[in-house]
Write a protein that holds these residues in place. Structure first.
Motif, mmCIF file in Angstrom:
data_model
loop_
_atom_site.group_PDB
_atom_site.id
_atom_site.type_symbol
_atom_site.label_atom_id
_atom_site.label_comp_id
_atom_site.label_asym_id
_atom_site.label_seq_id
_atom_site.Cartn_x
_atom_site.Cartn_y
_atom_site.Cartn_z
ATOM 1 N N LEU A 53 -29.449 -22.554 -32.825
ATOM 2 C CA LEU A 53 -30.753 -21.883 -32.826
ATOM 3 C C LEU A 53 -30.603 -20.398 -33.179
ATOM 4 O O LEU A 53 -31.324 -19.870 -34.039
ATOM 5 C CB LEU A 53 -31.406 -22.038 -31.443
ATOM 6 C CG LEU A 53 -32.654 -21.212 -31.167
ATOM 7 C CD1 LEU A 53 -33.814 -21.660 -32.039
ATOM 8 C CD2 LEU A 53 -33.063 -21.317 -29.697
ATOM 9 N N ASN A 54 -29.648 -19.734 -32.542
ATOM 10 C CA ASN A 54 -29.482 -18.297 -32.793
ATOM 11 C C ASN A 54 -29.012 -18.023 -34.212
ATOM 12 O O ASN A 54 -29.404 -17.024 -34.820
ATOM 13 C CB ASN A 54 -28.535 -17.689 -31.755
ATOM 14 C CG ASN A 54 -29.269 -17.414 -30.447
ATOM 15 O OD1 ASN A 54 -30.241 -16.651 -30.412
ATOM 16 N ND2 ASN A 54 -28.843 -18.063 -29.378
ATOM 17 N N ASP A 114 -41.158 -22.933 -26.954
ATOM 18 C CA ASP A 114 -41.773 -22.439 -28.192
ATOM 19 C C ASP A 114 -42.896 -21.471 -27.812
ATOM 20 O O ASP A 114 -43.898 -21.897 -27.238
ATOM 21 C CB ASP A 114 -42.328 -23.625 -28.992
ATOM 22 C CG ASP A 114 -43.114 -23.180 -30.227
ATOM 23 O OD1 ASP A 114 -43.038 -21.984 -30.570
ATOM 24 O OD2 ASP A 114 -43.798 -24.035 -30.827
ATOM 25 N N SER A 116 -37.630 -21.967 -42.273
ATOM 26 C CA SER A 116 -36.775 -21.475 -41.186
ATOM 27 C C SER A 116 -37.564 -21.414 -39.878
ATOM 28 O O SER A 116 -37.088 -21.843 -38.822
ATOM 29 C CB SER A 116 -36.234 -20.087 -41.563
ATOM 30 O OG SER A 116 -35.443 -19.586 -40.518
ATOM 31 N N VAL A 133 -36.765 -23.336 -36.353
ATOM 32 C CA VAL A 133 -36.621 -22.614 -35.079
ATOM 33 C C VAL A 133 -37.631 -23.144 -34.060
ATOM 34 O O VAL A 133 -37.294 -23.432 -32.911
ATOM 35 C CB VAL A 133 -36.807 -21.089 -35.293
ATOM 36 C CG1 VAL A 133 -36.975 -20.368 -33.963
ATOM 37 C CG2 VAL A 133 -35.611 -20.517 -36.052
ATOM 38 N N ARG A 134 -38.873 -23.318 -34.496
ATOM 39 C CA ARG A 134 -39.887 -23.833 -33.567
ATOM 40 C C ARG A 134 -39.578 -25.262 -33.137
ATOM 41 O O ARG A 134 -39.848 -25.647 -32.000
ATOM 42 C CB ARG A 134 -41.281 -23.757 -34.190
ATOM 43 C CG ARG A 134 -41.824 -22.347 -34.248
ATOM 44 C CD ARG A 134 -43.306 -22.335 -34.555
ATOM 45 N NE ARG A 134 -44.089 -22.966 -33.496
ATOM 46 C CZ ARG A 134 -45.350 -23.402 -33.647
ATOM 47 N NH1 ARG A 134 -45.947 -23.293 -34.818
ATOM 48 N NH2 ARG A 134 -45.997 -23.952 -32.643
ATOM 49 N N ILE A 149 -35.454 -14.060 -30.149
ATOM 50 C CA ILE A 149 -35.919 -15.308 -30.767
ATOM 51 C C ILE A 149 -37.441 -15.308 -30.881
ATOM 52 O O ILE A 149 -38.008 -15.601 -31.942
ATOM 53 C CB ILE A 149 -35.450 -16.519 -29.920
ATOM 54 C CG1 ILE A 149 -33.919 -16.549 -29.824
ATOM 55 C CG2 ILE A 149 -35.989 -17.822 -30.494
ATOM 56 C CD1 ILE A 149 -33.373 -17.506 -28.771
ATOM 57 N N GLU A 209 -29.845 -19.802 -36.771
ATOM 58 C CA GLU A 209 -31.044 -19.978 -37.600
ATOM 59 C C GLU A 209 -31.949 -18.737 -37.505
ATOM 60 O O GLU A 209 -32.524 -18.301 -38.513
ATOM 61 C CB GLU A 209 -31.804 -21.231 -37.139
ATOM 62 C CG GLU A 209 -33.023 -21.567 -37.979
ATOM 63 C CD GLU A 209 -32.691 -21.986 -39.418
ATOM 64 O OE1 GLU A 209 -31.811 -22.841 -39.588
ATOM 65 O OE2 GLU A 209 -33.318 -21.439 -40.355
ATOM 66 N N VAL A 210 -32.034 -18.144 -36.312
ATOM 67 C CA VAL A 210 -32.860 -16.942 -36.149
ATOM 68 C C VAL A 210 -32.275 -15.784 -36.967
ATOM 69 O O VAL A 210 -33.012 -15.022 -37.611
ATOM 70 C CB VAL A 210 -33.002 -16.568 -34.651
ATOM 71 C CG1 VAL A 210 -33.620 -15.180 -34.479
ATOM 72 C CG2 VAL A 210 -33.842 -17.615 -33.919
#
Ligand code: ZN
Length: 468
Positions: free
Chosen positions: A363-364, A398, A384, A388-389, A323, A366-367
């Motif tokens: 989250l993953n 973060d 994106s 994620v942030r 990430i 999106e990564v």
């Protein structure tokens, strides 16, 4: 969907509605500062830090009180063992707690009251309880004051037990008690204990009982009714049961709901001083990046036990690096920007009793998508990265946040170390040139003691950190 939280008193997950609209008041039991915090303690801090961040993102003004228990049997015993005042032990470990907060990126509580600073409030509360017929001075000459558990019909409600099935309170012999389950609100001064560890009261000199401290401090800083009382699940009984009984018997509404995080285990048992299986936060943070340690502690659901192992932490650190790597690469390509709004699925997961594992799945995902945009770059990548942030910001991990500037940017600590080692190597070279080989060896030994190995090569000395 609005935020729903599991209440460990009613054992139901219900919508969170604060006592005062727009504001949230939380009390969670802090450390008994007999030793530096271990990984199990700090899990609670991380859990409540994530809760605070999520509530603040929802627009609430959050007040958090976490006490410091700076006097108790173990602190007195440690002071005596170490030949120094008990409060020297307490202050030193309180500082270690603050250092651990900082290492793991936890915002300190709004108020962090010490038990010894709130003796007058405790005396008032004991007087109130005696007046109402729920407490009594010991019938022996101990100078203790006990809570009368039989006088309070709701005793046992929090931990769902009948008084008859409960264990005896181990804080004092039963001789001076009406019922062996009665617990100490106040502990009479004993011969051999330092006088500095006692305060005058109408019932004689003595010191606070643990449970009473929290009731008195919660009332002082949060009033007679507040939103959430938290702590580790191991505190539910007797500590929280006793807090609730005292405060309600004294006429307060006390906590609206209870939130308990599960334990962190090592070798199948709860990490605890008494078990002897503790790992201090500072030790772990030497072996793994602190941001990855924080990610590890929050990645399980807060009501699930974490079975700690170095392997599982190492695996989580690798998962986190995936990430963080995306964030760094994307920021290089399109600029860091700011943490942005989070996806709806992420919000739904967090609103469902802080379901961090489900939130991390979002989250993953999106990564993965973001990684696919790295070659194209542009606005889609920037959006994106912002999502994620945004999600990482909610969780306090973060990598681009100033909080982590030192720990994710190895050049900070690494550069400082390099300049120190280079200075010492220059001293060593000078000593050798002056044929002072004893001085040259001392420098080498000093570096070796700090874990730095020196290898003399034809191009000059080369240094490395042992095991790194
Ligand atoms: Zn407490």
């Amino acid at each position: 969907m609005a935020l729903h939280l599991y209440d460990s008193a009613t054992r139901r997950t219900t919508e969170f509605v604060p006592v005062v609209p727009g504001r949230v008041s939380i009390y969670h039991c802090g450390l008994t500062v007999q030793g530096p915090p271990h990984l199990g303690h700090i899990r609670k801090e991380v859990v409540f830090d994530v809760l605070r961040r999520w509530l603040e993102r929802a627009g609430y003004e959050v007040t958090i009180v976490a006490n410091v228990t700076d006097i108790d049997d173990k602190i007195l015993a440690k002071g005596a063992d170490q030949g120094r005042p008990w409060y020297a032990v307490a202050y030193e470990n309180e500082r270690a707690l603050h250092a651990a907060y900082e290492v793991l990126g936890c915002t300190p509580p709004t108020y962090e009251p010490r038990a010894t600073g709130h003796v007058p409030e405790m005396i008032e509360m004991i007087a109130e309880l005696i007046e109402r017929g729920h407490a009594y001075p010991a019938t022996d000459d101990s100078g203790d004051v006990y809570f009368d558990v039989r006088s309070w019909p709701e005793y046992g409600a929090l931990s769902n037990q009948r008084v008859d099935d409960m264990q005896d309170a181990p804080d004092a012999p039963a001789d001076g008690k009406r019922d062996p389950r009665d617990f100490a609100l106040w502990k009479g001064h004993k011969d051999g204990e330092p006088r500095s560890a006692s305060w005058p009261t109408p019932w004689g000199r003595g010191r606070p009982g643990w449970h009473l401290e929290c009731s008195a401090m919660a009332a002082k800083y949060l009033g007679s009714e507040f939103d959430i009382h938290g702590g580790g699940l191991d505190l539910r009984f007797p500590h929280h049961e006793n807090e609730m009984a005292q405060s309600r018997a004294a006429g307060q509404a006390f906590a609206r709901r209870w939130m308990h995080n599960a334990m962190l285990n090592l070798g199948g048992a709860k990490m605890a001083k008494s078990v002897g299986n503790t790992l201090s936060v500072s030790e772990v943070a030497k072996r793994f990046p602190a941001i990855a340690v924080r990610y590890y502690l929050l990645s399980a659901h807060y009501r699930s036990i974490i079975e700690y192992s170095e392997e599982s932490l190492a695996e989580t650190a690798v998962a986190f690096e995936r990430i963080a790597g995306f964030v760094r690469r994307a920021a290089e390509l399109v600029g860091a920007g700011e943490p942005g709004p989070v996806p709806e699925e992420f919000t739904a997961a967090m609103d469902d009793d802080l379901s961090v594992p489900a939130a991390l799945a979002v989250l993953n995902g999106e990564v993965t998508q973001g990684n696919g945009l790295l070659t194209a770059g542009g606005e889609a990548l920037a959006a994106s990265l912002a999502r994620v942030r945004g999600m990482l910001d909610v969780l306090g991990v973060d990598p681009l946040s100033p909080v982590w500037a030192c720990s994710v940017e190895p050049s900070g600590a690494g550069a400082a170390l390099g300049s120190l080692v280079d200075d010492l190597l220059a001293q060593r070279a000078q000593a050798r040139a002056a044929k002072d080989f004893a001085a040259a060896d001392r420098v080498r030994d000093q570096l070796a003691a700090a874990g730095i190995e020196i290898e003399d090569t034809p191009h000059g000395p080369r240094w490395s950190v042992k095991g790194a």
